[in-house]
Design an enzyme around this catalytic site. Sequence first.
Site, PDB file in Angstrom:
ATOM      1  N   ARG A  27       0.827  -1.206   0.000  1.00 16.52           N
ATOM      2  CA  ARG A  27       0.000   0.000   0.000  1.00 16.52           C
ATOM      3  C   ARG A  27       0.867   1.264   0.000  1.00 16.52           C
ATOM      4  NH1 ARG A  27      -5.186  -1.679   1.914  1.00 16.52           N
ATOM      5  NH2 ARG A  27      -5.836   0.385   1.309  1.00 16.52           N
ATOM      6  N   ARG A  31      -2.801   7.116   1.525  1.00 12.35           N
ATOM      7  CA  ARG A  31      -3.170   8.315   2.264  1.00 12.35           C
ATOM      8  C   ARG A  31      -2.092   8.898   3.180  1.00 12.35           C
ATOM      9  NH1 ARG A  31      -8.603   6.110   4.612  1.00 12.35           N
ATOM     10  NH2 ARG A  31      -7.244   4.303   4.542  1.00 12.35           N
ATOM     11  N   ARG A  40      -6.175  12.416  -5.022  1.00 18.50           N
ATOM     12  CA  ARG A  40      -7.466  11.799  -4.663  1.00 18.50           C
ATOM     13  C   ARG A  40      -8.571  12.855  -4.637  1.00 18.50           C
ATOM     14  NH1 ARG A  40     -11.797   9.736  -3.052  1.00 18.50           N
ATOM     15  NH2 ARG A  40     -11.981   8.170  -1.405  1.00 18.50           N
ATOM     16  N   ASP A  77      -7.324  -1.600  -6.838  1.00 20.30           N
ATOM     17  CA  ASP A  77      -7.790  -2.197  -5.591  1.00 20.30           C
ATOM     18  C   ASP A  77      -8.263  -3.611  -5.864  1.00 20.30           C
ATOM     19  OD1 ASP A  77      -8.459  -1.196  -2.668  1.00 20.30           O
ATOM     20  OD2 ASP A  77     -10.019  -2.606  -3.248  1.00 20.30           O
ATOM     21  N   TYR A 152     -15.604  -9.920   1.085  1.00 24.48           N
ATOM     22  CA  TYR A 152     -16.249  -8.614   0.861  1.00 24.48           C
ATOM     23  C   TYR A 152     -17.543  -8.770   0.067  1.00 24.48           C
ATOM     24  CZ  TYR A 152     -12.043  -6.355   2.635  1.00 24.48           C
ATOM     25  OH  TYR A 152     -11.015  -5.944   3.443  1.00 24.48           O
TER      26      TYR A 152
HETATM   27  C1  CP3 Z   1      -8.180  -5.927   1.666  1.00 26.41           C
HETATM   28  C2  CP3 Z   1      -7.657  -5.040   0.555  1.00 26.41           C
HETATM   29  C3  CP3 Z   1      -8.357  -3.967  -0.074  1.00 26.41           C
HETATM   30  N1  CP3 Z   1      -7.521  -3.441  -1.030  1.00 26.41           N
HETATM   31  C4  CP3 Z   1      -6.322  -4.104  -1.038  1.00 26.41           C
HETATM   32  C5  CP3 Z   1      -6.409  -5.135  -0.071  1.00 26.41           C
HETATM   33  C6  CP3 Z   1      -5.334  -6.163   0.187  1.00 26.41           C
HETATM   34  C7  CP3 Z   1      -4.195  -5.622   0.982  1.00 26.41           C
HETATM   35  C8  CP3 Z   1      -4.497  -5.383   2.435  1.00 26.41           C
HETATM   36  O1  CP3 Z   1      -4.954  -6.311   3.114  1.00 26.41           O
HETATM   37  O2  CP3 Z   1      -4.218  -4.253   2.875  1.00 26.41           O
HETATM   38  C9  CP3 Z   1      -5.165  -3.897  -1.914  1.00 26.41           C
HETATM   39  C10 CP3 Z   1      -4.838  -2.533  -2.361  1.00 26.41           C
HETATM   40  N2  CP3 Z   1      -5.524  -1.361  -2.178  1.00 26.41           N
HETATM   41  C11 CP3 Z   1      -4.859  -0.339  -2.755  1.00 26.41           C
HETATM   42  C12 CP3 Z   1      -3.715  -0.865  -3.407  1.00 26.41           C
HETATM   43  C13 CP3 Z   1      -2.848   0.015  -4.298  1.00 26.41           C
HETATM   44  C14 CP3 Z   1      -1.498  -0.220  -4.546  1.00 26.41           C
HETATM   45  C15 CP3 Z   1      -0.533   0.011  -3.394  1.00 26.41           C
HETATM   46  O3  CP3 Z   1      -0.027   1.127  -3.255  1.00 26.41           O
HETATM   47  O4  CP3 Z   1      -0.241  -0.966  -2.680  1.00 26.41           O
HETATM   48  C16 CP3 Z   1      -3.677  -2.238  -3.138  1.00 26.41           C
HETATM   49  C17 CP3 Z   1      -2.638  -3.279  -3.527  1.00 26.41           C
HETATM   50  C18 CP3 Z   1      -5.231   1.078  -2.766  1.00 26.41           C
HETATM   51  C19 CP3 Z   1      -6.234   1.594  -1.805  1.00 26.41           C
HETATM   52  N3  CP3 Z   1      -7.408   1.001  -1.422  1.00 26.41           N
HETATM   53  C20 CP3 Z   1      -8.102   1.811  -0.586  1.00 26.41           C
HETATM   54  C21 CP3 Z   1      -7.359   3.019  -0.406  1.00 26.41           C
HETATM   55  C22 CP3 Z   1      -7.810   4.249   0.379  1.00 26.41           C
HETATM   56  C23 CP3 Z   1      -9.007   4.827  -0.278  1.00 26.41           C
HETATM   57  C24 CP3 Z   1      -9.087   6.331  -0.262  1.00 26.41           C
HETATM   58  O5  CP3 Z   1      -8.189   7.001  -0.812  1.00 26.41           O
HETATM   59  O6  CP3 Z   1     -10.086   6.815   0.243  1.00 26.41           O
HETATM   60  C25 CP3 Z   1      -6.194   2.894  -1.165  1.00 26.41           C
HETATM   61  C26 CP3 Z   1      -5.109   3.915  -1.341  1.00 26.41           C
HETATM   62  C27 CP3 Z   1      -9.445   1.508  -0.011  1.00 26.41           C
HETATM   63  C28 CP3 Z   1      -9.644   0.147   0.530  1.00 26.41           C
HETATM   64  N4  CP3 Z   1      -9.570  -1.009  -0.194  1.00 26.41           N
HETATM   65  C29 CP3 Z   1      -9.769  -2.088   0.628  1.00 26.41           C
HETATM   66  C30 CP3 Z   1     -10.026  -1.599   1.939  1.00 26.41           C
HETATM   67  C31 CP3 Z   1     -10.287  -2.462   3.151  1.00 26.41           C
HETATM   68  C32 CP3 Z   1      -9.965  -0.201   1.863  1.00 26.41           C
HETATM   69  C33 CP3 Z   1     -10.281   0.791   2.953  1.00 26.41           C
HETATM   70  C34 CP3 Z   1      -9.308   0.800   4.033  1.00 26.41           C
HETATM   71  C35 CP3 Z   1      -8.027   1.488   3.662  1.00 26.41           C
HETATM   72  O7  CP3 Z   1      -8.109   2.628   3.167  1.00 26.41           O
HETATM   73  O8  CP3 Z   1      -6.965   0.936   3.901  1.00 26.41           O
HETATM   74  C36 CP3 Z   1      -9.751  -3.503   0.189  1.00 26.41           C
END
Ligand code: CP3
Length: 344
Positions: A27, A31, A40, A77, A152
């Site tokens: 990640r 943020r 964003r 994502d 999910y």
């Molecule tokens: C379970 C999961 C998700 N998404 C992801 C997983 C597996 C990895 C892990 O377990 O952390 C994977 C993911 N999500 C995102 C990436 C981008 C690439 C990277 O930089 O790694 C990757 C590889 C961007 C994101 N995905 C998300 C954001 C934040 C959203 C925003 O900007 O409002 C980002 C940058 C949103 C997201 N997406 C997801 C959740 C639970 C959330 C909300 C919680 C959070 O923000 O961490 C589902």
Amino acid sequence: MSAVADKPLLATVLGQRQSRPPIWIMRQAGRYLPEYRETRARSKGFLDLCYTPDLAVEVSLQPLARFDLDAAILFSDILVIPDALGQSVRFAEGEGPLLEPLSVETLGILRPERVLDHLAPVFETLVRLRRTLDGSKTLIGFCGSPWTVATYMLGGKGSPDQAAARLFALKHPQAFAQLMDILVDVSVDYLEAQFIAGADVVQLFESWALNLDEVAFARHVIEPNRRIIVGLRQRIPNAPIIGFPRGAAGMVRSYVDATGVNMVGLDYATPLSFANGALPADFGVQGNLDPLRLVVGGEQMEQRAREIIDGFAGRPHVFNLGHGIVPQTPIENVARLVDLVKKG
Ligand SMILES: Cc1c2[nH]c(c1CCC(=O)O)Cc1[nH]c(c(CCC(=O)O)c1C)Cc1[nH]c(c(CCC(=O)O)c1C)Cc1[nH]c(c(C)c1CCC(=O)O)C2
């Protein structure tokens, strides 16, 4: 594509240990970076950001502009798959993802045939990243593993125990198997297209592999991941793959042996000595610093990072966190960690 030898991270995934571990951060675009928050804010929403190549490329490269990381990861994502299948997916500010939960009756709404068209902007993002990145950087693609994505799709949101999906799998085994088959098939297509668009390696995020008994783990984690890898390598022979079965614990060896991943990502609860004892001597690992150590920084972070580097000195090792970086992480701590990993 430039040679493997030019890309230390890719070479490590393929089994060649480096004198210092290469590093990327799960990640890493997100943020904790003010420039991410700024991009964003210019998007029409999180999914729009994922589906707008101009913005997704910009965001994917932001962490590399600041830190000497060895890889860029595609900005997207794991939940673009349910979205592409036609399930309603929203990212509400501050709440995480919200989906319209599937039931036995609504499984039929899923449209696997539209997935690749729907995700065309993601492949365009990879094509542009490939063109932009310098030859020493590895380009990482990814998808969520079927069980994690299903938690999910069935629960409608994240949950601490994934009870909705665990109950669904026990009460409706046939419908559940149908859903997993769909996810396996679309994941193979999706990852194949990512390699064709320029990914060097892909990571399978099985973020919710914990909370499963050994029978369920074998059936819902190991078997679908194995099928994805077999299917993918029929199309992209020797495709380099990192598996991240978070919470695999005592099942990690079975996961590695059965799935055929090149490297396994370890969560931060996995003791170094356990991993070294459980895995074949030359098998590659990724991980596994607690992301909260990076929030606090200083001596405790540096000491643990050194323990991890020393602990995995005998095998191919890609340094990473043991789960994703969190939004409150100070940027200077990330800079210090990357420096320490690269220079000692
Ligand atoms: C379970 C999961 C998700 N998404 C992801 C997983 C597996 C990895 C892990 O377990 O952390 C994977 C993911 N999500 C995102 C990436 C981008 C690439 C990277 O930089 O790694 C990757 C590889 C961007 C994101 N995905 C998300 C954001 C934040 C959203 C925003 O900007 O409002 C980002 C940058 C949103 C997201 N997406 C997801 C959740 C639970 C959330 C909300 C919680 C959070 O923000 O961490 C589902």
